[in-house]
Motif scaffolding. Structure first.
Motif, PDB file in Angstrom:
ATOM      1  N   ALA A   1       0.878  -1.175   0.000  1.00  0.00           N
ATOM      2  CA  ALA A   1       0.000   0.000   0.000  1.00  0.00           C
ATOM      3  C   ALA A   1       0.907   1.214   0.000  1.00  0.00           C
ATOM      4  CB  ALA A   1      -0.885  -0.001   1.234  1.00  0.00           C
ATOM      5  N   GLU A   2       0.571   2.182  -0.813  1.00  0.00           N
ATOM      6  CA  GLU A   2       1.502   3.289  -1.052  1.00  0.00           C
ATOM      7  C   GLU A   2       0.664   4.527  -1.308  1.00  0.00           C
ATOM      8  OE1 GLU A   2       4.866   4.397  -0.859  1.00  0.00           O
ATOM      9  OE2 GLU A   2       5.145   2.227  -0.951  1.00  0.00           O
ATOM     10  N   ASP A   3       1.178   5.680  -0.928  1.00  0.00           N
ATOM     11  CA  ASP A   3       0.402   6.901  -1.149  1.00  0.00           C
ATOM     12  C   ASP A   3       0.615   7.426  -2.568  1.00  0.00           C
ATOM     13  OD1 ASP A   3      -1.203   9.030  -0.782  1.00  0.00           O
ATOM     14  OD2 ASP A   3       0.182  10.175   0.458  1.00  0.00           O
ATOM     15  N   ARG A   4       0.118   6.691  -3.503  1.00  0.00           N
ATOM     16  CA  ARG A   4       0.180   7.132  -4.902  1.00  0.00           C
ATOM     17  C   ARG A   4      -0.859   6.343  -5.678  1.00  0.00           C
ATOM     18  NH1 ARG A   4       5.876   4.232  -6.649  1.00  0.00           N
ATOM     19  NH2 ARG A   4       5.126   2.119  -6.439  1.00  0.00           N
ATOM     20  N   PRO A   5      -1.394   6.952  -6.752  1.00  0.00           N
ATOM     21  CA  PRO A   5      -2.448   6.263  -7.488  1.00  0.00           C
ATOM     22  C   PRO A   5      -1.936   4.999  -8.181  1.00  0.00           C
ATOM     23  CG  PRO A   5      -1.925   8.395  -8.511  1.00  0.00           C
ATOM     24  CD  PRO A   5      -1.161   8.315  -7.243  1.00  0.00           C
ATOM     25  N   PHE A   6      -2.808   4.043  -8.328  1.00  0.00           N
ATOM     26  CA  PHE A   6      -2.553   2.804  -9.054  1.00  0.00           C
ATOM     27  C   PHE A   6      -1.373   2.016  -8.512  1.00  0.00           C
ATOM     28  CE2 PHE A   6      -4.726   5.468 -12.296  1.00  0.00           C
ATOM     29  CZ  PHE A   6      -5.932   4.810 -12.176  1.00  0.00           C
ATOM     30  N   GLU A   7      -1.343   1.923  -7.184  1.00  0.00           N
ATOM     31  CA  GLU A   7      -0.347   1.066  -6.578  1.00  0.00           C
ATOM     32  C   GLU A   7      -0.698  -0.398  -6.876  1.00  0.00           C
ATOM     33  OE1 GLU A   7       2.430   1.438  -5.327  1.00  0.00           O
ATOM     34  OE2 GLU A   7       2.762  -0.511  -4.396  1.00  0.00           O
ATOM     35  N   THR A   8      -1.988  -0.690  -6.754  1.00  0.00           N
ATOM     36  CA  THR A   8      -2.427  -2.068  -6.954  1.00  0.00           C
ATOM     37  C   THR A   8      -2.981  -2.255  -8.357  1.00  0.00           C
ATOM     38  OG1 THR A   8      -3.172  -2.040  -4.664  1.00  0.00           O
ATOM     39  CG2 THR A   8      -3.921  -3.890  -6.019  1.00  0.00           C
ATOM     40  N   LEU A   9      -2.498  -3.248  -9.071  1.00  0.00           N
ATOM     41  CA  LEU A   9      -3.119  -3.596 -10.358  1.00  0.00           C
ATOM     42  C   LEU A   9      -3.655  -5.007 -10.328  1.00  0.00           C
ATOM     43  CD1 LEU A   9      -0.838  -2.153 -13.153  1.00  0.00           C
ATOM     44  CD2 LEU A   9      -2.744  -1.126 -11.979  1.00  0.00           C
ATOM     45  N   ASP A  10      -3.049  -5.835  -9.536  1.00  0.00           N
ATOM     46  CA  ASP A  10      -3.456  -7.236  -9.508  1.00  0.00           C
ATOM     47  C   ASP A  10      -4.426  -7.468  -8.364  1.00  0.00           C
ATOM     48  OD1 ASP A  10      -1.627  -7.798 -11.574  1.00  0.00           O
ATOM     49  OD2 ASP A  10      -0.015  -7.749 -10.089  1.00  0.00           O
ATOM     50  N   THR A  11      -5.328  -8.387  -8.617  1.00  0.00           N
ATOM     51  CA  THR A  11      -6.281  -8.706  -7.571  1.00  0.00           C
ATOM     52  C   THR A  11      -5.617  -9.597  -6.521  1.00  0.00           C
ATOM     53  OG1 THR A  11      -7.972  -8.639  -9.252  1.00  0.00           O
ATOM     54  CG2 THR A  11      -8.561  -9.677  -7.168  1.00  0.00           C
ATOM     55  N   SER A  12      -5.814  -9.242  -5.252  1.00  0.00           N
ATOM     56  CA  SER A  12      -5.350 -10.134  -4.188  1.00  0.00           C
ATOM     57  C   SER A  12      -6.566 -10.639  -3.433  1.00  0.00           C
ATOM     58  CB  SER A  12      -4.493  -9.393  -3.170  1.00  0.00           C
ATOM     59  OG  SER A  12      -3.463  -8.704  -3.782  1.00  0.00           O
ATOM     60  N   SER A  13      -6.560 -11.890  -3.099  1.00  0.00           N
ATOM     61  CA  SER A  13      -7.658 -12.447  -2.298  1.00  0.00           C
ATOM     62  C   SER A  13      -7.094 -12.992  -1.002  1.00  0.00           C
ATOM     63  CB  SER A  13      -8.344 -13.580  -3.058  1.00  0.00           C
ATOM     64  OG  SER A  13      -8.879 -13.082  -4.254  1.00  0.00           O
ATOM     65  N   ARG A  14      -7.816 -12.761   0.067  1.00  0.00           N
ATOM     66  CA  ARG A  14      -7.389 -13.296   1.365  1.00  0.00           C
ATOM     67  C   ARG A  14      -8.605 -13.878   2.063  1.00  0.00           C
ATOM     68  NH1 ARG A  14      -3.427 -12.226  -0.762  1.00  0.00           N
ATOM     69  NH2 ARG A  14      -1.578 -11.100  -0.070  1.00  0.00           N
ATOM     70  N   ARG A  15      -8.327 -14.812   2.967  1.00  0.00           N
ATOM     71  CA  ARG A  15      -9.450 -15.380   3.724  1.00  0.00           C
ATOM     72  C   ARG A  15      -9.704 -14.594   4.983  1.00  0.00           C
ATOM     73  NH1 ARG A  15     -11.289 -21.382   3.097  1.00  0.00           N
ATOM     74  NH2 ARG A  15     -10.964 -21.496   0.861  1.00  0.00           N
ATOM     75  N   LEU A  16     -10.960 -14.460   5.269  1.00  0.00           N
ATOM     76  CA  LEU A  16     -11.372 -13.869   6.542  1.00  0.00           C
ATOM     77  C   LEU A  16     -12.037 -14.988   7.326  1.00  0.00           C
ATOM     78  CD1 LEU A  16     -13.333 -10.548   6.058  1.00  0.00           C
ATOM     79  CD2 LEU A  16     -11.284 -10.899   7.404  1.00  0.00           C
ATOM     80  N   ARG A  17     -11.640 -15.148   8.579  1.00  0.00           N
ATOM     81  CA  ARG A  17     -12.191 -16.240   9.382  1.00  0.00           C
ATOM     82  C   ARG A  17     -13.525 -15.874  10.020  1.00  0.00           C
ATOM     83  NH1 ARG A  17      -8.657 -20.779   9.255  1.00  0.00           N
ATOM     84  NH2 ARG A  17      -9.739 -20.798   7.284  1.00  0.00           N
ATOM     85  N   PHE A  18     -14.511 -16.759   9.846  1.00  0.00           N
ATOM     86  CA  PHE A  18     -15.767 -16.648  10.592  1.00  0.00           C
ATOM     87  C   PHE A  18     -15.702 -17.638  11.733  1.00  0.00           C
ATOM     88  CE2 PHE A  18     -17.376 -15.025   6.666  1.00  0.00           C
ATOM     89  CZ  PHE A  18     -18.476 -14.240   7.005  1.00  0.00           C
ATOM     90  N   PRO A  19     -16.422 -17.429  12.789  1.00  0.00           N
ATOM     91  CA  PRO A  19     -16.573 -18.522  13.749  1.00  0.00           C
ATOM     92  C   PRO A  19     -17.493 -19.572  13.128  1.00  0.00           C
ATOM     93  CG  PRO A  19     -17.795 -16.584  14.463  1.00  0.00           C
ATOM     94  CD  PRO A  19     -17.118 -16.227  13.195  1.00  0.00           C
ATOM     95  N   ARG A  20     -17.670 -20.670  13.737  1.00  0.00           N
ATOM     96  CA  ARG A  20     -18.503 -21.791  13.289  1.00  0.00           C
ATOM     97  C   ARG A  20     -18.128 -22.227  11.878  1.00  0.00           C
ATOM     98  NH1 ARG A  20     -24.335 -19.369  14.737  1.00  0.00           N
ATOM     99  NH2 ARG A  20     -23.522 -17.928  16.275  1.00  0.00           N
ATOM    100  N   ASN A  21     -16.829 -22.331  11.641  1.00  0.00           N
ATOM    101  CA  ASN A  21     -16.308 -22.893  10.397  1.00  0.00           C
ATOM    102  C   ASN A  21     -16.757 -22.199   9.133  1.00  0.00           C
ATOM    103  OD1 ASN A  21     -15.067 -24.750  11.965  1.00  0.00           O
ATOM    104  ND2 ASN A  21     -16.778 -26.194  11.835  1.00  0.00           N
ATOM    105  N   ARG A  22     -17.066 -20.938   9.247  1.00  0.00           N
ATOM    106  CA  ARG A  22     -17.406 -20.237   8.003  1.00  0.00           C
ATOM    107  C   ARG A  22     -16.325 -19.238   7.654  1.00  0.00           C
ATOM    108  NH1 ARG A  22     -22.791 -18.121   5.775  1.00  0.00           N
ATOM    109  NH2 ARG A  22     -22.197 -16.382   7.096  1.00  0.00           N
ATOM    110  N   ASP A  23     -16.038 -19.152   6.352  1.00  0.00           N
ATOM    111  CA  ASP A  23     -15.016 -18.240   5.876  1.00  0.00           C
ATOM    112  C   ASP A  23     -15.621 -17.252   4.887  1.00  0.00           C
ATOM    113  OD1 ASP A  23     -13.022 -19.338   7.260  1.00  0.00           O
ATOM    114  OD2 ASP A  23     -12.013 -20.298   5.564  1.00  0.00           O
ATOM    115  N   ALA A  24     -14.948 -16.155   4.700  1.00  0.00           N
ATOM    116  CA  ALA A  24     -15.264 -15.281   3.566  1.00  0.00           C
ATOM    117  C   ALA A  24     -13.955 -15.022   2.853  1.00  0.00           C
ATOM    118  CB  ALA A  24     -15.872 -13.977   4.027  1.00  0.00           C
ATOM    119  N   ILE A  25     -14.087 -14.716   1.578  1.00  0.00           N
ATOM    120  CA  ILE A  25     -12.889 -14.296   0.855  1.00  0.00           C
ATOM    121  C   ILE A  25     -13.036 -12.806   0.612  1.00  0.00           C
ATOM    122  CG2 ILE A  25     -11.723 -14.394  -1.372  1.00  0.00           C
ATOM    123  CD1 ILE A  25     -12.355 -17.374  -1.363  1.00  0.00           C
ATOM    124  N   ILE A  26     -11.969 -12.081   0.882  1.00  0.00           N
ATOM    125  CA  ILE A  26     -12.031 -10.643   0.646  1.00  0.00           C
ATOM    126  C   ILE A  26     -10.985 -10.305  -0.412  1.00  0.00           C
ATOM    127  CG2 ILE A  26     -10.581 -10.171   2.690  1.00  0.00           C
ATOM    128  CD1 ILE A  26     -12.488  -7.633   2.983  1.00  0.00           C
TER     129      ILE A  26
END
Ligand SMILES: Nc1nc2c(ncn2[C@@H]2O[C@H](COP(=O)(O)OP(=O)(O)OP(=O)(O)O)[C@@H](O)[C@H]2O)c(=O)[nH]1
Ligand SMILES: [Mg+2]
Length: 531
Positions: A373-398
């Motif tokens: 992450a950088e203070d300039r436009p268009f730092e990110t071009l590629d999509t990154s996906s990460r998992r977010l943990r839910f309780p009760r064995n549920r996940d989300a992808i962000i």
């Protein structure tokens, strides 16, 4: 300067015909052209034929007469700077037709004060002695030294930003601020901005010709070597402006393409950027080729230039289709991944928003990741996906993806379509807004417009104001109330709890609707403890 006899010949002739007379004199002291003007001015368009070559100064000086012994005019000084004359001199004509005073000005090397030229004290013509050859040689080497020093000192290209449009001045200035950010992000130095709001847009140069002169002089004063227009330019305009100013000329689209080319890291990102660049280039190749084919020549009327450009164009087209096939293959692979996720029923939250809103920072904060992450436009071009943990064995992808910008260049939008289309898979769009941006309202509009164009209005959306640490709390509260939004500061994980709560509720509602057997879970960012 010139011999007393030549000076006298000019002033006498001027006196007799009541017109200015001018001599263009080269470095060897020979007269290249004799010009006859009106009583007030000379037309110097003949000079467009004299190229600079590698020299900074043009290699000719102008000595001309002023009928009423008047000093150099603003037009004279503009011509001096614009045409980069070796120097300009006016010889006043006295009532008898003899030389009166001598007025002289010359260009100065780029300097911090931004002076383009120096005007000397007038002197009686006969009292003035100057070895022109020596003077101009010294000036030229001084200018060359300064230019080299400038370019070695910072090694950055210096750009002058221009906006010519019928939009309000305020809006143009806002846009130029954004353009300046983009330029900085492309490692350019911005030295100056020029705004024009003409009644009619000049079809050839966008700017009126007076304004164009001003631009060249400013560029000269500040040592700029590049003009960047906020408006899209046609290939013909780029060429015409380039020829008139002898500076490099690009538009906003090209600047953004350049930034993208610098930032693309993944294979797919690189393919997408190259595609956009080639699509941008293609019409420009054909434009050049018509110009060249008019020059004609060659056997059968086909100039060698055209044949080469035909091959160039064919090669570009072949490359475009090759890249398109590669992208399709990548899309198929993604479809397989998508099918897997759908089977696993993992909800997807996609962070969208204007470039530099803090999307990657938020993804990092929510999932304890290290997406740059950088203070300039268009730092990110590629999509990154990460998992977010839910309780009760549920996940989300962000997911975090390329940022949006207003008037997203068409070629880029096309090329990044596959990346953007991934957003279709989202169960929830998290629209992140930089609340501290002066133009955040317009940024929201721009993002909404792009989402509409991608036909993503059907996906539930949560509006989130970021960088609230920069606002007084009351203002954040007012904003959130007005927009029905959540306020956070991605840099302060302790502010994220209300957001997580909202995401939780929206996803839970969606899960209930889609699959009632699944209990709504509570979404927890791995870094943020939510009790
Ligand atoms: N003050 C403040 N700065 C923030 C906040 N969130 C992000 N930033 C800064 O904003 C700048 C941009 O952040 P990024 O996360 O790179 O923004 P982005 O939306 O991913 O930008 P692009 O990928 O370029 O579209 C960085 O310098 C961050 O440190 C915040 O909550 N407060
Ligand atoms: Mg980012």
């Amino acid at each position: 300067m010139i011999s007393p006899e030549a000076a006298r010949a000019c002033t006498e002739l001027s006196h007799e015909i009541r017109r200015q007379v001018g001599l263009l004199i080269n470095r060897r002291g020979a007269i290249e052209q004799v010009l006859v003007g009106t009583g007030r001015e000379l037309d110097l368009t003949v000079l467009s034929g004299f190229r600079h070559g590698r020299r900074f100064l043009r290699g000719v000086r102008l000595v001309h007469t002023h009928l009423s012994n008047e000093p150099l005019t603003q037009d004279d000084l503009t011509d001096l700077a614009l045409l980069r004359l070796d120097l300009i001199a006016a010889i006043g004509v006295d009532p008898q037709g003899a030389p009166a005073d001598l007025y002289l000005a010359h260009i100065v090397p780029p300097n911090p004060d931004g002076h383009a030229y120096d005007v000397l004290e007038p002197r009686p013509f006969h009292a003035f002695h100057l070895d022109c050859g020596q003077f101009i040689d010294a000036l030229e080497s001084e200018v060359a030294r300064e230019i080299v020093r400038h370019s070695v000192a910072d090694r950055k290209d210096t750009a002058l930003l221009i906006s010519a449009s019928k939009r309000s001045r305020l809006e143009q200035e806002e846009r130029l601020e954004e353009l300046a950010e983009l330029a900085k992000s492309d490692d350019l130095e911005v030295c100056e901005t020029v705004v024009q709001r003409p009644q009619e847009i000049h079809p050839k140069y966008l700017l009126g010709s007076g304004k164009l002169k001003e631009v060249v002089i400013k560029a000269l004063q500040r040592g700029a070597d590049l003009l960047i227009f906020d408006q899209d330019l046609t290939p013909a305009q780029v060429r015409a402006i380039g020829e008139a100013t002898e500076l490099r000329v690009i538009d906003r689209t090209q600047l953004i393409l350049d930034i993208f080319a610098r930032r693309a890291h993944s294979r797919e990102g690189k393919i997408q950027v190259e595609l956009a660049q080639l699509r941008y280039l293609l019409p420009r190749l054909s434009e050049r080729s018509t110009a060249l084919s008019r020059l004609g020549g060659g056997i059968g009327g086909r100039g060698p230039g055209e044949t080469k450009l035909e091959t160039d164009r064919r090669r570009v087209r072949q490359r475009i289709s090759h890249l398109e096939r590669e992208l399709q293959a990548a899309a198929r692979r993604r479809d397989q991944r998508r099918a897997l996720r759908v089977r696993e029923k993992i909800p997807i939250i996609s962070i969208v928003g204007y470039t530099n809103a803090g999307k990657s920072t938020l993804l990092n904060a929510l999932t304890d990741s290290r997406v740059p992450a950088e203070d300039r436009p268009f730092e990110t071009l590629d999509t990154s996906s990460r998992r977010l943990r839910f309780p009760r064995n549920r996940d989300a992808i962000i997911t975090d993806t390329v940022g949006f910008i207003r008037d997203l260049p068409k070629d880029l939008m096309g090329a990044f379509r596959t990346t953007l289309e991934e957003l279709r898979d989202a169960d929830l769009l998290l629209h992140l807004v930089d609340a501290s941006a002066k133009t955040f309202e317009r940024q929201i509009e721009a993002v909404d417009a792009i989402l509409a164009e991608l036909e993503l209005e059907g996906i539930p959306r949560v509006l989130v104001f970021n960088k609230c640490d920069r606002l007084p709390p009351e203002e954040t509260e007012g904003l959130c109330h007005r927009y029905g939004a959540v306020g956070v500061s991605a840099l302060r994980p302790e502010t994220l709890a209300p957001l997580i709560d909202v995401l939780d509720r929206v996803l839970a509602a969606r899960a209930e609707k889609g699959d009632s057997t699944e209990a709504p879970g509570r979404l927890i960012g791995s870094r943020v403890g939510v009790s």
